[in-house]
Design an enzyme around this catalytic site. Structure first.
Site, PDB file in Angstrom:
ATOM      1  N   LYS A  11      -4.212 -19.381   5.996  1.00  0.00           N
ATOM      2  CA  LYS A  11      -4.208 -19.030   4.574  1.00  0.00           C
ATOM      3  C   LYS A  11      -5.542 -18.416   4.150  1.00  0.00           C
ATOM      4  CE  LYS A  11      -0.177 -20.348   2.758  1.00  0.00           C
ATOM      5  NZ  LYS A  11       0.714 -19.455   2.009  1.00  0.00           N
ATOM      6  N   LYS A  42       0.840  -1.211   0.000  1.00  0.00           N
ATOM      7  CA  LYS A  42       0.000   0.000   0.000  1.00  0.00           C
ATOM      8  C   LYS A  42       0.874   1.260   0.000  1.00  0.00           C
ATOM      9  CE  LYS A  42      -3.357   2.396   2.943  1.00  0.00           C
ATOM     10  NZ  LYS A  42      -4.070   2.349   4.238  1.00  0.00           N
ATOM     11  N   THR A  64       3.338 -29.178  -5.040  1.00  0.00           N
ATOM     12  CA  THR A  64       4.406 -28.882  -5.992  1.00  0.00           C
ATOM     13  C   THR A  64       5.676 -29.589  -5.539  1.00  0.00           C
ATOM     14  OG1 THR A  64       3.390 -26.721  -6.387  1.00  0.00           O
ATOM     15  CG2 THR A  64       5.653 -26.996  -7.135  1.00  0.00           C
ATOM     16  N   TYR A  94      -3.003 -23.823   9.751  1.00  0.00           N
ATOM     17  CA  TYR A  94      -2.535 -23.594   8.374  1.00  0.00           C
ATOM     18  C   TYR A  94      -3.710 -23.248   7.454  1.00  0.00           C
ATOM     19  CZ  TYR A  94      -0.151 -24.197   3.925  1.00  0.00           C
ATOM     20  OH  TYR A  94       0.372 -23.987   2.668  1.00  0.00           O
TER      21      TYR A  94
END
Length: 224
Positions: free
Chosen positions: A55, A11, A81, A51
């Site tokens: 998120k 910002k 991943t 977790y």
């Protein structure tokens, strides 16, 4: 707190902010495959909830800064991943299986091994994140490989790649472990012109070579 600090910085300096969120926001999904419009099925007081909810809160903060303060934001929901240079013992399933097979240890499967995950190679993810940041769409976007494997199927691919004689050790499942995980990536295909290119059987040997070199060096350092 890290997301809040970075949003404040974005910002102040007028930066575009990327939130790398996660498929965990969907919890143990009742929709399969998961679309970005799905709100999820999360236990707010479970062992994994710090977790999952962390998120989800990060996504909330990101959208609040966008709507309230005009901060330019992008949100990626990253599915499993893998690739070279991951931590050898980070506890993720692909790292675990690969390191265990190379070290001639049994591969640890939690529960019956029939829970599914989708695995994308790291370079596919990087391409997706770059496309997201260079594009005009906020998201959220699922970034993952729709190829779906049970844990037992993943173990077989690891055995084929590393050591056909590798064995499996079953342990009790962890609490609130999602039964199914597979991204619907049609939104990313359409708006980002992105989809993963590297299937598991092509990407895994690249990771295995890296892990093998590091584990051998580790063993030499211990005089093994």
């Amino acid at each position: 707190m890290g997301t809040l600090n970075m949003l404040g910085l974005a910002k102040r300096v007028g930066a575009r902010f990327l939130l790398t969120s996660t498929s965990e926001v969907y919890g143990d999904p009742l929709q399969h495959p998961q679309k970005e419009t799905y709100w999820g099925n999360v236990n707010p007081i479970g062992e994994r909830s710090c977790y999952d909810e962390g998120k989800r809160t990060a996504e909330t903060l990101t959208m609040d800064y966008h709507r309230g303060d005009g901060v330019e934001v992008r949100i990626a929901r990253i599915f499993n991943t893998y690739g070279p240079r991951m931590c050898l013992d980070d506890g993720r399933v692909v790292s675990n299986f690969v390191a265990q097979a190379i070290r001639k240890q049994p591969m640890t499967v939690y529960g019956d091994g029939k829970q599914t995950r989708s695995f994308q190679f790291v370079s596919d993810l990087v391409d997706g994140l770059v496309a997201l940041m260079e594009g005009e769409h906020i998201g959220p976007f699922n970034l993952g490989n729709p190829g779906e494997f049970t844990m037992l199927e993943l173990a077989e691919v690891v055995k084929d790649t590393i050591d056909p004689s590798a064995t499996i050790e079953y342990k009790p499942n962890t609490a609130d472990d999602p039964h199914m995980r597979k991204p619907d990536i049609s939104k990313a295909k359409e708006l980002l012109n992105w989809e993963p290119k590297i299937p598991l059987r092509e990407g895994l040997p690249l990771m295995v070579n890296d892990f093998r070199n590091r584990i051998l060096n580790e063993d030499e350092g211990k005089g093994a």
